[in-house]
Write an enzyme that holds these catalytic residues in place. Structure first.
Site: not given
Ligand code: TYM
Length: 331
Positions: A111, A194, A197
């Site tokens: 990022k 990947k 969003k």
């Molecule tokens: P975020 O919103 O980026 O993603 C949410 C979850 O979706 C999974 N993910 C995917 N899995 C498979 N293929 C993909 N293309 C894909 N894109 C996203 C991410 O691995 C994630 O599990 N940092 C976290 C949010 C968070 C969190 C936490 C999670 C904040 N605090 C504590 C667990 C525990 C995140 O990336 O969100």
């Protein structure tokens, strides 16, 4: 019962990758755990978004969680910023970390490149410290996530261990729960990237759960593959078709081998058409449920109740941390 926690940021519409990588497993495991799920709105602030947009996305995401099967009977379901302990522990955790270790995190590095020349937001650097706090606050042992989050869980363990050694045992150390199939769903237009969003080519390469289903079916039909026209799994040589096979397998809970067998004499057109139909069957009921929850007063009540329950656990843990760190002078 072990404690499980996960979260999603409200930084755009919920994707098929978010569901298959994390939420599907959370829903599957929620009854057998002491379960917490939240909307990571503070993490969402690490890049600027219009306040009105964040507000709406939080509620969209909340209704989507419920539509995907998150059940408040078994799960404490809340918004991160409603439970102040996340911010306080995030701050205390940040003081246990080195700039070097945080700047070596893969997500930070990638990022940072994108943010470029005008400087890098501090929020990006301390993203993992808040995430560690999210998990350590509840003594969570299981964190269902996609594979891109493994490193964040690993650093959470490191930080938890470090604080346990420095101040005396106070945290359980978490493990990630990453599915074998569906842990990294790739972009349909660029299967080496990947599905996310927010990607410059996301319009055609990302399936959004709440999008018009005909639009999503078209995206599957026009997904990039290769010229061999043979359906088998080989992530390196055939990333496009392998990604579609993973999506198929994860939605149906079939093995990759079963899918390869079923389609061994078929072509890409037939396979994509079947997958598009499967997607429709899977997504339409979620969209129906979403509509039911989104504009219902119950939604806010569920989030408020979830926050009250989460805070009971989080405030106890924060008190223990403050005592062990010596910053609770009146006990
Ligand atoms: P975020 O919103 O980026 O993603 C949410 C979850 O979706 C999974 N993910 C995917 N899995 C498979 N293929 C993909 N293309 C894909 N894109 C996203 C991410 O691995 C994630 O599990 N940092 C976290 C949010 C968070 C969190 C936490 C999670 C904040 N605090 C504590 C667990 C525990 C995140 O990336 O969100």
């Amino acid at each position: 019962m072990k404690t499980m926690i996960t979260g999603v940021q409200p930084t755009g519409n919920f994707t098929l990758g978010n569901y298959l990588g994390a939420i599907k497993n959370f829903v599957k495991l929620q009854k057998e755990h002491n379960s917490f799920i939240f909307i990571a709105d503070l993490h969402g602030l690490t890049s600027y978004q219009e306040p009105k947009k964040i507000h709406d996305t939080i509620l969209d995401l909340a209704a989507t969680y419920l539509a995907c099967g998150v059940d408040p009977k078994y799960t404490n379901f809340f918004v991160q910023s409603d439970v102040n302990e996340h911010s306080v522990l995030g701050f205390l955790v940040a003081f246990q970390c080195r700039v070097g270790e945080l700047s070596r995190m893969t997500q930070y590095k990638s990022k940072k490149e994108k943010q470029g020349k005008d400087g890098i937001d501090l929020g990006l650097l301390i993203y993992p410290t808040l995430m560690a706090a999210d998990i350590l606050l509840y003594d969570a042992e299981i964190v269902p996530v996609g594979s891109d989050q493994k490193q964040h869980i690993e650093i959470t363990r490191d930080i938890g261990e470090r604080m346990n050694k420095r101040y005396g045992d106070m945290f359980k150390l978490p493990d990630y729960y990453v599915p074998e199939i569906g842990h990294k769903i790739m972009n349909l237009q660029n299967p080496n990237e990947k599905m996310s969003k927010s990607s410059p080519i996301n319009d055609k390469g990302t399936i959004f759960i709440l999008d018009d289903i005909n639009n999503s079916k078209k995206k599957i039909m026009s997904a990039v593959t290769d010229s061999e026209n043979k359906i088998y799994f080989d992530e390196e040589k055939k990333p496009g078709i392998s990604n579609l096979i993973s999506i198929y397998a994860s939605i149906t809970n079939k093995s990759i081998k079963d899918i390869e067998d079923k389609y061994k004499d078929s072509n890409y057109g037939t396979f994509k058409k079947d997958l598009a139909d499967l997607l429709e069957k899977f997504i339409l009921p979620i969209q129906e449920k979403y509509k039911k929850y989104r504009y219902n007063d119950e939604l806010i009540k569920i989030l408020h109740n979830g926050a009250i329950e989460a805070e009971k656990v989080a405030s106890k843990k924060l008190l223990e941390v403050r005592e062990k760190m010596g910053i609770k002078y009146d006990n």
